[in-house]
Design a protein around this motif. Structure first.
Motif, PDB file in Angstrom:
ATOM      1  N   PRO A   1      -0.461  -8.456   0.893  1.00  0.00           N
ATOM      2  CA  PRO A   1      -0.075  -7.538   1.960  1.00  0.00           C
ATOM      3  C   PRO A   1       1.247  -6.825   1.711  1.00  0.00           C
TER       4      PRO A   1
ATOM      5  N   ASN B   1      -2.788  -2.022   1.904  1.00  0.00           N
ATOM      6  CA  ASN B   1      -3.196  -1.910   3.306  1.00  0.00           C
ATOM      7  C   ASN B   1      -4.712  -1.884   3.455  1.00  0.00           C
TER       8      ASN B   1
ATOM      9  N   SER C   1       3.601   2.390   7.915  1.00  0.00           N
ATOM     10  CA  SER C   1       2.216   2.252   7.446  1.00  0.00           C
ATOM     11  C   SER C   1       1.786   3.544   6.785  1.00  0.00           C
TER      12      SER C   1
ATOM     13  N   ILE D   1      -4.563  -5.560   7.650  1.00  0.00           N
ATOM     14  CA  ILE D   1      -5.163  -4.894   6.492  1.00  0.00           C
ATOM     15  C   ILE D   1      -6.556  -4.388   6.864  1.00  0.00           C
TER      16      ILE D   1
ATOM     17  N   LYS E   1      -5.420   4.955   1.957  1.00  0.00           N
ATOM     18  CA  LYS E   1      -5.808   3.571   1.699  1.00  0.00           C
ATOM     19  C   LYS E   1      -5.428   3.172   0.274  1.00  0.00           C
TER      20      LYS E   1
END
Length: 420
Positions: free
Chosen positions: A87, A91, A58, A136, A62
């Protein structure tokens, strides 16, 4: 080199030293960090001399896009493809809260996912459900936007204030825990498309901004609340005396609580205007000057809405769009004040057209700029591939590591985010 390529990419060519030294150094300083990993067995005893692989799963930064097309396509095949593609890249998703479309009839808001459809305005519950399923993060956009105020609002400013407070209360109660970020105010410096005819009676009141943020402080007090605008930023830039900077200073002087600053960057100009646009927005040193100006306020800065043109052109036009995206994203990503980047439209032919229509016409509204990342059939443009390369390869940590000698600990250096 074609004339368009030369003009659009001029400043990236001229500032190669800045791009090859300052930008990468700032990405290292501002976007990467060291994480310590410790290994133990099932009983909690240290495991030494461990070799392992680690990969980023991850991003802290952003990378976003709006979700206005969720289940909005003319075929179920496209709807499913959109749900798969979004997706895989992003994110961070923008949830539509345009009041005129959210509550077209007073007292009957379209929150529920089974609400009557409004094109490019999927019901918030539907979008929240999708984002939760996909992990998300979300931003609600936008709670007070005069040009998209419902027609049933009263004519008296005091009554509009009461309606706004009720609006915020409802939204805070329903979505305050689900959606962390909110665009509270949108485009107060640029909303003059139709002049006075589209203004509510509240728009010119002195407390238009401060009252809106006061409502946010009451009803979205645990959230990050953004001011967002489009003009007086890249155009008419005069450092701290730029229009938007002065607006922010006024909010601070009034003691208004806000948590973040949104800066739009839409290339809504014809081909013949691209050279002038590039001088303002595709000029790395000038970008840093702008971001330094807004970074001085000590609040997260987002490039909150991005459009980069392909003009629905030939393959070279698509490649220029991709190169512009790659270069400008690197510059934005590198700056210490930055919190996120939101590309605005995902698919060509489904962008904003005044009056709202799903009939594809590449010459109407924002469609004429060909500024999305996917073609009309949702196949990837070179710009989509360029963004994928940045997010999932250039700024992605993956490698083999080993614990320190006689230790169960190892350090993993890479882009900010979770690793496994």
């Amino acid at each position: 080199m074609s004339e368009r390529r030369k003009q659009a990419l001029r400043y990236f060519e001229e500032q190669k030293s800045f791009l090859s030294h300052t930008v990468p150094a700032n990405i290292e300083a501002n976007r990467k960090s060291v994480k310590t990993v410790a290994f133990v067995d099932g009983q909690g005893n240290p495991l030494k001399e461990v070799s392992f692989t680690a990969e980023q799963i991850s991003h802290d930064f952003k990378f976003g896009c709006n979700l206005f097309l969720l289940d909005e396509f003319e075929t179920e095949e496209k709807n499913k493809l959109f749900r798969k593609l979004f997706p895989s890249m992003f994110n961070y998703g923008v949830v539509p809260f345009y009041w005129a479309d959210l509550e077209p009839e007073q007292g009957k808001p379209r929150y529920d996912k089974n609400s009557p459809k409004v094109y490019r305005r999927p019901a918030p519950d539907l979008v929240v459900e999708f984002c939760r399923e996909q992990g998300i993060e979300m931003k609600g956009h936008c709670l007070v936007y005069d040009g998209f105020a419902p027609g049933w609002l009263p004519k008296e400013p005091d009554k509009i204030r009461l309606a706004i407070d009720r609006h915020f209360q409802e939204i805070g109660e329903r979505y305050g825990e689900s959606i962390r970020d909110w665009d509270i105010i949108n485009e107060t410096l640029s909303w003059n498309w139709d002049g006075m005819e589209r203004e509510t009676a509240f728009f010119r009141e002195d407390d238009y901004l401060s009252y809106s943020f006061d409502c946010a402080a009451r009803h979205l007090c645990a959230n990050r609340n953004f001011v967002n605008d489009a003009v007086g930023i890249w155009d008419h830039f005069h450092g701290g005396r730029s229009w938007y900077a002065l607006l922010i200073k006024d909010l601070l002087h009034r003691g208004v609580r806000f948590d973040g600053i949104g800066i739009q960057c839409h290339q809504f100009v014809p081909r013949e205007g691209e050279a002038d646009y590039a001088a303002k927005c595709y000029n790395p040193r000038r970008i840093y000057d702008v971001l330094d100006t807004y970074g001085q306020f000590g609040k997260p800065v987002q490039i909150s809405e991005v459009t980069i043109c392909s003009y629905n052109g030939d393959q070279e036009d698509m490649e220029i769009q991709a190169e512009l995206l790659k270069q400008v994203y690197r510059v934005w990503f590198s700056h210490r004040a930055m919190d996120g980047i939101v590309y605005w439209n995902l698919a060509d032919g489904y962008t904003y057209v005044p009056g709202g229509t799903q009939n594809y016409d590449p010459n109407t509204g924002e469609n004429q700029f060909g500024g999305a990342l996917l073609y009309h059939d949702l196949s990837p443009k070179p710009a989509w591939k360029a963004l994928d390369e940045l997010i999932h390869h250039e700024w992605h940590t993956k490698g083999s590591f080993h614990t320190a000698e006689d230790s169960n600990r190892a350090e993993v250096y890479g882009s900010g985010g979770a690793i496994c």
